[in-house]
Design an enzyme around this catalytic site. Sequence first.
Site, PDB file in Angstrom:
ATOM      1  N   HIS A 118       1.332   4.012  -2.787  1.00  0.00           N
ATOM      2  CA  HIS A 118       2.012   2.946  -3.517  1.00  0.00           C
ATOM      3  C   HIS A 118       2.945   3.470  -4.603  1.00  0.00           C
ATOM      4  O   HIS A 118       3.770   2.727  -5.129  1.00  0.00           O
ATOM      5  CB  HIS A 118       1.005   1.939  -4.096  1.00  0.00           C
ATOM      6  CG  HIS A 118       0.178   2.439  -5.238  1.00  0.00           C
ATOM      7  ND1 HIS A 118      -1.122   2.844  -5.084  1.00  0.00           N
ATOM      8  CD2 HIS A 118       0.460   2.596  -6.548  1.00  0.00           C
ATOM      9  CE1 HIS A 118      -1.608   3.214  -6.257  1.00  0.00           C
ATOM     10  NE2 HIS A 118      -0.661   3.083  -7.156  1.00  0.00           N
ATOM     11  N   ASP A 148      -4.018   4.721   1.164  1.00  0.00           N
ATOM     12  CA  ASP A 148      -3.150   4.831  -0.014  1.00  0.00           C
ATOM     13  C   ASP A 148      -2.874   6.286  -0.393  1.00  0.00           C
ATOM     14  O   ASP A 148      -2.970   6.669  -1.555  1.00  0.00           O
ATOM     15  CB  ASP A 148      -3.746   4.074  -1.205  1.00  0.00           C
ATOM     16  CG  ASP A 148      -2.710   3.828  -2.308  1.00  0.00           C
ATOM     17  OD1 ASP A 148      -1.512   3.914  -2.010  1.00  0.00           O
ATOM     18  OD2 ASP A 148      -3.123   3.560  -3.452  1.00  0.00           O
ATOM     19  N   SER A 224      -1.481   7.165 -11.560  1.00  0.00           N
ATOM     20  CA  SER A 224      -1.716   7.002 -10.136  1.00  0.00           C
ATOM     21  C   SER A 224      -1.228   8.202  -9.341  1.00  0.00           C
ATOM     22  O   SER A 224      -0.100   8.654  -9.487  1.00  0.00           O
ATOM     23  CB  SER A 224      -0.995   5.764  -9.632  1.00  0.00           C
ATOM     24  OG  SER A 224      -1.320   5.528  -8.295  1.00  0.00           O
TER      25      SER A 224
END
Length: 488
Positions: A118, A148, A224
């Site tokens: 993402h 992911d 992230s």
Amino acid sequence: MSNRLFSSLMCCALVMGLASPGMVWAQAAPASAGLPDFTGIVQKNAPAVVQVEAKYTARRPKGARGMPPMQGMDPGQAEIFRRFFGMPMMPSPEDQARTSLGSGFIISSDGYIITNNHVVDGADTVTVRLQDRRTLTAKVIGTDSTYDIALLKVTGSGSLPAVIIGNSQSLKPGQWVLAIGSPFGFDYTVTQGIVSAVGRNLGSQDQPATSFIQTDVPINRGNSGGPLFNLQGQVVGVNSQIYSSSGGYQGVAFSIPIDLAMNVVDQLKTKGYVTRGQLGVEIKPVDDDVVKALKLDRAQGAIVVTVSPGSAAQKAGLQPGDVIRAYNGRTIDQGADLPPLVSMTKPGTTVPIQILRDGKDKTLDVTIGTMPRDKNAMADIGTSAPSKGADALGLTVQGVDPSTRSQLGLQPGEGVAISNVAGQVAAQAGLQPGDVILMVNQKKVGSVDAFRVATADVKAGDTVLLLVRRGDTSNFIALTVPDDNKEG
């Protein structure tokens, strides 16, 4: 408006105000005896951590991951609850140019980098910045939205520092862990905490097959894709999500186990896509009602609701009403434990499944099937078509894998799959990764080489007619190459 507090799982990229000039910072307390010293881990591993910058110059593809607005929220509230890491630094409409920041880490000296899907999903360009302030252009080698994970590659930079990969299966609650990343753009920020739980399945629709590592390590927007280290300085996880009612860190963070991430990386490198096991059952948790009805001693396992015709489960003899208590030697405490275990099983593997049927324990040997592949996943493993004509179209293609060929009913030597859509004209025409090109200007293309030949003479101003297959539908799409190969 209701004052009820919405608690939401989200990835970390909330647009928040940074420190004001008048903010007072608390002094760090002296280290207490017996607490770990993380300085050695940081000094050794920080050079292998990178800041990832993804730029978007066109509307994000339909397949891009994102959190849909919650019902009952006005547009301002919906903007706050968007996916967290990898969100634009400033709010803007989806079709405007924007930039998102995340983290990543180098896994080999030749420039392979892991981050979250993402963070880079749908980006037009991706760059990484190293600790020595070098900025390098990164190529997205492959992505997998289900887990992911994205694999990047930088070249022409010489030998790079790399992390040491650990074993996430050995983690236990209470162990110290450390994160390095770029929260809010503050690169090489170090945070620490402990493992709160392992094997945590969040039950989300986006990632039903992932058992997360839960920690209390402070994680925020920009972390992230960054690494989670153990006290031995080994990477045990990829920082991914937080659980929050406010949008900021509240003591609950989740990381993707490094064992799972490396499994994805290995598959992207070798075959260009990720396969997952499939059992072919619909399950529900064993709740108090099931315990009473079946006269069980406790609420443990997953009860089978339906069995798909022709599935691995049906072939092995699983039936509705069976309670699955163990899978391949692993106890199923709750229903959410089963999907990640099945997903991580290599298709074609035969595993024992312990069930309870009519009050009696029974073991069935099941040969696991293959889960249909995510059509939005893409990978470039050296089979792409880099010819000038293909570049003019803004498309990268690769061979059609056997699974996709079977799903679409294609014959061997029929079509090439789109792996990346880089051109605005192609994107505006609706082309997407996973589409299969059957013909170019009424000439059949059944290989990357054939596609290269068919597009070799394409130049600015030319219009190319493509026959494209998506699902059960085929359609002709015409692409006109922009003058001077510039897209406006």
